[in-house]
Design a protein around this motif. Structure first.
Motif, PDB file in Angstrom:
ATOM      1  N   LYS A   1       0.878  -1.166   0.000  1.00 31.36           N
ATOM      2  CA  LYS A   1       0.000   0.000   0.000  1.00 31.36           C
ATOM      3  C   LYS A   1       0.916   1.217   0.000  1.00 31.36           C
ATOM      4  O   LYS A   1       1.796   1.338   0.844  1.00 31.36           O
ATOM      5  N   LEU A   2       0.729   2.137  -0.956  1.00 30.55           N
ATOM      6  CA  LEU A   2       1.597   3.300  -1.075  1.00 30.55           C
ATOM      7  C   LEU A   2       0.967   4.524  -0.415  1.00 30.55           C
ATOM      8  O   LEU A   2      -0.226   4.784  -0.580  1.00 30.55           O
ATOM      9  N   ARG A   3       1.791   5.262   0.321  1.00 27.79           N
ATOM     10  CA  ARG A   3       1.370   6.518   0.927  1.00 27.79           C
ATOM     11  C   ARG A   3       2.448   7.581   0.663  1.00 27.79           C
ATOM     12  O   ARG A   3       3.580   7.274   0.270  1.00 27.79           O
ATOM     13  N   VAL A   4       2.092   8.851   0.920  1.00 28.20           N
ATOM     14  CA  VAL A   4       2.999   9.980   0.677  1.00 28.20           C
ATOM     15  C   VAL A   4       3.092  10.816   1.946  1.00 28.20           C
ATOM     16  O   VAL A   4       2.077  11.123   2.592  1.00 28.20           O
ATOM     17  N   LEU A   5       4.332  11.216   2.292  1.00 28.57           N
ATOM     18  CA  LEU A   5       4.604  11.999   3.496  1.00 28.57           C
ATOM     19  C   LEU A   5       5.195  13.347   3.105  1.00 28.57           C
ATOM     20  O   LEU A   5       6.050  13.427   2.218  1.00 28.57           O
ATOM     21  N   ASP A   6       4.750  14.405   3.769  1.00 23.08           N
ATOM     22  CA  ASP A   6       5.368  15.719   3.634  1.00 23.08           C
ATOM     23  C   ASP A   6       6.578  15.756   4.568  1.00 23.08           C
ATOM     24  O   ASP A   6       6.437  15.644   5.787  1.00 23.08           O
TER      25      ASP A   6
END
Length: 708
Positions: free
Chosen positions: A172-177
């Motif tokens: 599962k791909l997620r994006v972080l600032d």
């Protein structure tokens, strides 16, 4: 319901009396399943054990019963607790991953020692303090949800990362600032086999490949078909992602993206059966540009090394069985490979472009050399390594003034080094301090002769004060062009500290000597792999390194197949065997998840020549009643969706159904774990303690607390 078997367990030391013990094997029901292919009737009485443990209560009950029997036996082994305590101490050291520099920031993983999962950090400068970006240790109570792969955007402001749950290959791909630590709403599902994604240069989004949503209940067993490549724009739902490329005419092809450092080119790698390889490019400066194929071959290996402007660099076996480096000019009307670095006597393991130089990693008798070239292929020196060992490759970008690499060997914990491209200086960036003395151990390489006269290299590792025959663990893999190289394992140190010997055989099927070495151990030549491994065992005994009754063997995945096959062929040679997550049913492997990728090495069961070859060595189909087998502890995980656990389940049931002698034939089934990656540290320690205690018992090792 149980079938009770009286097992006489005798210590292999002649001065120790035999001890009788009863093992209660679960009663495994059989089904009247018989398949006929090419006039051959093949029984498959344990077909029902292929069912997914998550969905079939009977399989789940069988798993629980087998684990109960195995746990009961393992609890009697005197060395188990000693190994566990020592393994806990050996794993308890600070270790780092190779840093990735983007936007002036350094991203890297760190484990303080016994953390179940490594933590991701960032530094704003080379020597600045580290700041925690992602700590996955609170993601699940059992520690089995892992931070898998990750990739920072080119400006270092965003981080794309993947979540792996219970050891599954699904991600599962997620994006972080990065500045704020905030997790964005973006989420990508049904990505598999690592982070097959690449950022757009401007950080507006990323390219990724995924598989269609599987049918409910088939998520962990169905074949992976119809890979597609998409672009995801940040701030939008996955349903809005733009389809970039697909191959509906070839559902078995797998696509993977890579954006060049300058952001101009999207390079699409396409892999298919028959070792089919394609590369297509999209000019991202042209709106709506369509993929253009620049490479289209069969039975040739290709690997993208990097790009400078409109020139792509590849490693390839085309015209070079030990590989060479070529370049392709994308502005040419007919892009054609141009040789940059010619084939060498050593095998080219990989190449990267860093600091306006090309760094090539070579294998010389399974040991690493790193050579430096200009971008037009002129030799430009080497990287001075700290000793004989393994380097994974120099990481960095074309315009960087520095690169990083990891170095390790059998008795050298993985150390991260920084390489200054201009001054050629090599300096430690992260050097671990493990709880043992590397100077105690001796690493040597010898060559032995296999059945057909082939010379095969083998590493021998032991404490310098160990002489004469000693309990020995022999390991190999032998497949898929994968070389087995010197590398550090705290688990193996625990075995060596007890006076054990580690032997690693670089048998055919691997990539130690290039394409010919691989070809010599695949398809109809697969028996060479087994002969090489058997030859290694015979040589260890002939040389007095180990004695008859002191030799244990281990292998995982394709290596699990190896162990299962050689135990059937030469059960008299080995005292104990540890087949892990093995491919054990060679007639049905291609029907599940990733199995279809393996036909290039194993063959196609639906083809007669391949079928007969596979049937001849398939571990599940060749267990021989009336022959005394070594002690066997097979291992798998109930949620392995790479090599589905049904392989090991069926193999174990077959072993336990046959009259193959008094030694134990057990299976250890991990829960909420997969093929190996993402396994929590505490589970690794527990499993290793069980394995070493088991083979210590059956090789005659006298396990003592360290320091006594």
């Amino acid at each position: 319901m149980y079938r009770h078997a009286l097992v006489a367990i005798a210590c292999l030391m002649s001065t120790t009396a035999a001890v009788a013990q009863t093992i209660a094997y679960p009663e495994t029901r059989t089904v009247p399943q018989v398949d006929e292919q090419f006039g051959v009737k093949v029984a498959d009485p344990y077909r029902w054990l292929e069912n997914d443990v998550r969905n079939d209560p009977q399989v789940a009950a069988w798993v629980a019963a087998e684990n109960k029997a195995t746990d009961a036996y393992l609890s009697t082994l005197p060395g188990r607790d000693i190994f566990k305590r020592r393994l806990t101490a050996l794993f308890d050291y600070e270790r780092f991953g190779v840093p990735n520099r983007e936007g002036g920031r350094y991203f890297y993983s760190r484990n303080s020692g016994l953390q179940n999962q490594s933590v991701l950090y960032v530094r704003d400068s080379l020597t600045g303090p580290g700041r925690v970006l992602i700590d996955p240790n609170g993601w699940s109570k059992d520690g089995a949800t892992a931070l898998a792969e990750w990739s920072p955007s080119k400006d270092g402001k965003k981080l794309l990362y993947s979540i792996q749950d219970g050891g599954s290959d699904w991600r599962k791909l997620r994006v972080l600032d990065v500045d704020t630590g905030r997790i964005l709403d973006d989420q990508i599902d049904w990505v598999k086999y690592g982070l097959t994604a690449s950022w757009a240069k401007d950080g507006s989004g990323f390219y990724y490949s995924r598989f269609p949503t599987p049918e409910k209940g088939q998520e962990f067993q169905s074949q992976n078909l119809n890979s597609r490549l998409y672009f995801h724009k940040l701030g939008t739902p996955q349903s809005a992602d733009r389809l970039v490329h697909e191959r509906p005419d070839q559902p078995k092809y797998t696509l993977s993206p890579s954006v060049t450092d300058d952001g101009r080119w999207l390079v699409i790698g396409i892999d298919g059966p028959g070792n089919h390889a394609e590369y297509a490019v999209v000019d991202l400066t042209k709106p709506n540009d369509r993929p253009r194929t620049i490479i289209n071959t069969d039975d040739v290996d290709w690997g993208l090394s990097g790009a400078k402007g409109n020139t792509l660099y590849f490693t390839t076996t085309q015209g070079a069985p030990r590989l060479r480096v070529v370049a392709i000019d994308l502005t040419s009307p007919t892009p054609t490979p141009r040789e940059v670095v010619a084939e060498d006597k050593a095998v080219l393991g990989g190449a990267n472009l860093v600091g306006q130089r090309l760094f090539a990693t070579y294998l010389v008798d399974a040991k690493t050399e790193v050579r430096r070239f200009t971008l037009d292929g002129k030799p430009d020196g080497t990287i001075a390594l700290p000793g004989i060992g393994t380097v994974g490759g120099v990481g960095g970008d074309l315009d960087d003034n520095e690169g990083f690499f990891a170095f390790s060997s059998f008795a050298t914990p993985t150390t991260i080094y920084r390489y200054d491209v201009a001054t050629r200086a090599v300096t430690p960036w992260a050097q671990p301090k493990a709880a043992f003395d590397p100077a105690r151990y001796d690493v040597r390489q010898r060559f032995y002769t296999s059945k057909d006269g082939t010379k095969v290299p083998m590493f021998i590792v032991r404490a310098k004060d160990v002489t004469g025959p000693a309990p020995t663990l022999l390991y190999a893999y032998g497949g898929f062009n994968i070389p087995v190289l010197p590398g550090f394992s705290p688990g193996r140190i625990a075995w060596l500290e007890q006076g054990g010997v580690l032997a690693v055989a670089n048998i055919r099927g691997g990539g130690e000597y290039g394409k010919a070495w691989h070809d010599g151990g695949k398809l109809l030549n697969k028996q060479n792999v087994f002969d090489d491994f058997i030859g290694a065992g015979e040589d260890l005994i002939a040389q007095g390194i180990t004695g008859k009754g002191q030799l244990a063997i281990q292998g995982g995945s394709n290596g699990g197949l190896l162990v299962g096959a050689v135990v059937n062929q030469r059960p008299d040679l080995f005292a104990a065997a540890l087949p892990a997550v093995g491919v054990m049913d060679m007639l049905r492997f291609d029907r599940f998840t990733a199995g279809r990728y393996w036909v290039d090495d194993y063959g196609v069961p639906a083809k007669e020549a391949d079928f007969r070859n596979l049937l001849a060595y398939s571990p599940y189909h060749n267990v021989k009643a009336g022959v005394t087998y070594p002690a066997i502890l097979a291992t798998t995980a109930d949620t392995d969706d790479r090599v589905v656990p049904g392989h090991t389940f069926k193999y174990t049931a077959m072993l336990q159904s046959k009259d193959i002698g008094p030694k134990p034939h057990l299976v250890r089934i991990e829960t909420r774990a997969g093929h190996g990656s993402g396994k929590p540290t505490d589970k690794v320690i527990e499993e290793t303690a069980d394995l070493w205690a088991f083979i210590a018992k059956w090789t005659g090792m006298q396990v003592k607390p360290i320091g006594q």
